[in-house]
Design a protein around this motif. Structure first.
Motif, short mmCIF file in Angstrom:
data_model
loop_
_atom_site.label_atom_id
_atom_site.label_comp_id
_atom_site.label_asym_id
_atom_site.label_seq_id
_atom_site.Cartn_x
_atom_site.Cartn_y
_atom_site.Cartn_z
N ALA A 215 0.84 -1.20 0.00
CA ALA A 215 0.00 0.00 0.00
C ALA A 215 0.87 1.25 0.00
CB ALA A 215 -0.90 -0.01 1.23
N ARG A 216 0.53 2.20 -0.88
CA ARG A 216 1.26 3.46 -0.95
C ARG A 216 0.26 4.60 -0.83
NH1 ARG A 216 5.98 6.15 -4.41
NH2 ARG A 216 5.25 8.28 -4.11
N VAL A 217 0.55 5.56 0.04
CA VAL A 217 -0.32 6.73 0.20
C VAL A 217 0.54 7.98 0.05
CG1 VAL A 217 -1.75 8.04 1.83
CG2 VAL A 217 -2.03 5.56 1.65
N ASP A 218 0.07 8.95 -0.75
CA ASP A 218 0.74 10.24 -0.91
C ASP A 218 -0.15 11.35 -0.37
OD1 ASP A 218 3.35 9.92 -2.76
OD2 ASP A 218 1.85 8.46 -3.40
N ILE A 219 0.47 12.22 0.42
CA ILE A 219 -0.25 13.30 1.11
C ILE A 219 0.46 14.61 0.83
CG2 ILE A 219 -0.70 14.23 3.43
CD1 ILE A 219 -2.41 11.90 2.99
N GLY A 220 -0.28 15.66 0.55
CA GLY A 220 0.32 17.00 0.41
C GLY A 220 0.21 17.75 1.73
N LEU A 221 1.33 18.31 2.18
CA LEU A 221 1.32 18.95 3.50
C LEU A 221 0.66 20.33 3.48
CD1 LEU A 221 4.79 17.80 4.90
CD2 LEU A 221 2.50 16.92 5.42
N ARG A 250 4.86 11.99 2.57
CA ARG A 250 4.38 13.36 2.80
C ARG A 250 5.16 14.30 1.91
NH1 ARG A 250 3.71 10.84 7.91
NH2 ARG A 250 1.79 11.51 8.94
N HIS A 251 4.44 15.21 1.23
CA HIS A 251 5.08 16.09 0.25
C HIS A 251 4.85 17.55 0.62
CE1 HIS A 251 5.66 12.59 -2.38
NE2 HIS A 251 4.41 12.26 -2.07
N ASP A 252 5.95 18.23 0.86
CA ASP A 252 5.93 19.63 1.27
C ASP A 252 5.31 20.52 0.20
OD1 ASP A 252 6.54 21.23 3.41
OD2 ASP A 252 8.41 21.94 2.52
N GLY A 253 4.36 21.37 0.58
CA GLY A 253 3.86 22.42 -0.31
C GLY A 253 2.72 22.02 -1.24
N TYR A 254 2.42 20.72 -1.37
CA TYR A 254 1.36 20.29 -2.29
C TYR A 254 -0.01 20.34 -1.61
CZ TYR A 254 4.95 18.72 -5.51
OH TYR A 254 6.01 18.67 -6.37
N ASP A 255 -1.04 20.66 -2.41
CA ASP A 255 -2.39 20.78 -1.86
C ASP A 255 -3.25 19.56 -2.23
OD1 ASP A 255 -3.19 21.18 -4.50
OD2 ASP A 255 -3.43 23.35 -4.27
N HIS A 256 -4.57 19.74 -2.23
CA HIS A 256 -5.51 18.63 -2.42
C HIS A 256 -5.87 18.41 -3.89
CE1 HIS A 256 -8.33 15.82 -0.59
NE2 HIS A 256 -9.33 16.28 -1.31
N SER A 257 -5.33 19.22 -4.77
CA SER A 257 -5.85 19.28 -6.14
C SER A 257 -5.20 18.26 -7.07
CB SER A 257 -5.59 20.68 -6.71
OG SER A 257 -4.19 20.83 -6.94
N TYR A 258 -5.71 18.26 -8.31
CA TYR A 258 -5.13 17.41 -9.35
C TYR A 258 -3.72 17.87 -9.75
CZ TYR A 258 -8.57 13.82 -10.13
OH TYR A 258 -9.33 12.70 -9.97
N TYR A 259 -3.30 19.11 -9.37
CA TYR A 259 -1.89 19.49 -9.60
C TYR A 259 -0.99 18.58 -8.79
CZ TYR A 259 -3.79 23.59 -11.90
OH TYR A 259 -4.48 24.41 -12.74
#
Ligand SMILES: N[C@@H](CCC(=O)N[C@@H](CS)C(=O)NCC(=O)O)C(=O)O
Length: 278
Positions: A215-221, A250-259
């Protein structure tokens, strides 16, 4: 089943279909990306479950997944996020009713008549896809937000059906989040005991060692929904409790969007390829 769109993309094909769903009791639309390899034999397939307000189109138009799916030889199936139509129950809010099915089987009126998205995405749609497209029985599942949770939940409830699971920004513990509580109260009723079977963190904490999938989960901080709605630490605690092989990035600076999704969909596709082709 009726094809309503067909677009060549990276040597393969993006197609949209309409069909009458027996499970949902309404006409549904879904999208498929067939990589070029599908022209010469069965390919593995990734199911993508989208988030609130989405249809089959958001992922196909915004994630930019086709280039890597074509390189790897993976088909992608994107269903809609709820039953649809004039005769289907709805709510004025964007987070309940049409566009917000939460991938559960509703037990409460007026939702129970059509809202059976769990059975639809985990059984009816895969059977339809297997009957009409050149796909193998190697299957993975992924999604975003409400759909990220849906993907984790499907993999936890039916681990025998998938080889791997991933999620972007999942609503990790819906029984403890406002979005989940609103939807579960409507679809599943006031008795919170009935909600537990539809919560990925609850299911993951209890997952037996022989029922665990990569399982892999990516989150924008910088995701504005992170603290109140998503609560990824609940999933981390659940994984620690059962020894579940969860990779949480966890990824610094990314939001909830498709970007954000477009930035890391390649990493998730390569993660799945490592298991789909193992
Ligand atoms: N409209 C809601 C948020 C809805 C939302 O963020 N939806 C996400 C999934 S949870 C999405 O993918 N929206 C469609 C898109 O970006 O294409 C709000 O403003 O609070």
């Amino acid at each position: 089943m009726e094809m309503i769109a067909s677009n060549k993309s990276f040597g393969g094909w993006h197609k949209q279909y309409r069909h009458d769903s027996a499970v949902l009791g309404c006409r549904m639309r879904f999208a498929v990306y067939l990589p070029p390899q599908a022209a010469s034999g069965p390919v593995p397939v990734l199911y993508w479950l989208s988030g609130l307000t989405c249809s089959d189109e958001n992922f196909m138009q915004k994630a930019g997944a086709q280039r890597v799916a074509a390189e790897l030889g993976i088909a992608i199936v994107a269903p809609d996020t709820s039953p649809r139509g004039e005769g289907v129950a709805d709510d004025a809010g964007y987070d309940l009713g049409q566009g917000a099915g939460f991938y559960v089987n509703a037990s409460e009126a007026p939702w129970m008549r059509h809202y059976r998205m769990y059975d639809y995405v985990s059984q009816e749609l895969p059977a339809l896809v297997a009957a009409h497209f050149p796909v193998s029985d190697r299957r993975a599942i992924a999604g975003h937000s409400m759909g990220g949770h849906g993907a984790l939940m499907c993999a936890l409830k039916r681990p025998q059906d998938y080889v791997s699971v991933s999620a972007f920004s999942p609503i990790a513990n819906p029984v403890n989040a406002p979005w989940g509580q609103k939807a579960f109260a409507a679809y599943l009723g006031a008795d919170r005991a009935a909600w537990q079977a539809w919560d990925a963190s609850v299911l993951m904490a209890a997952a037996a060692a022989d029922a665990q999938l990569p399982a892999r989960v990516d989150i924008g901080l910088a995701d504005g929904f992170l603290a109140e709605q998503l609560q990824p630490e609940a999933l981390e605690r659940a994984a620690a409790a059962s020894g579940y092989p969860l990779q949480l990035h966890r990824h610094d600076g990314y939001d909830h969007s498709y970007y954000f999704i477009a930035s890391f969909i390649e990493a998730q596709l390569r993660f799945h390829a490592g298991h789909l082709f193992a």
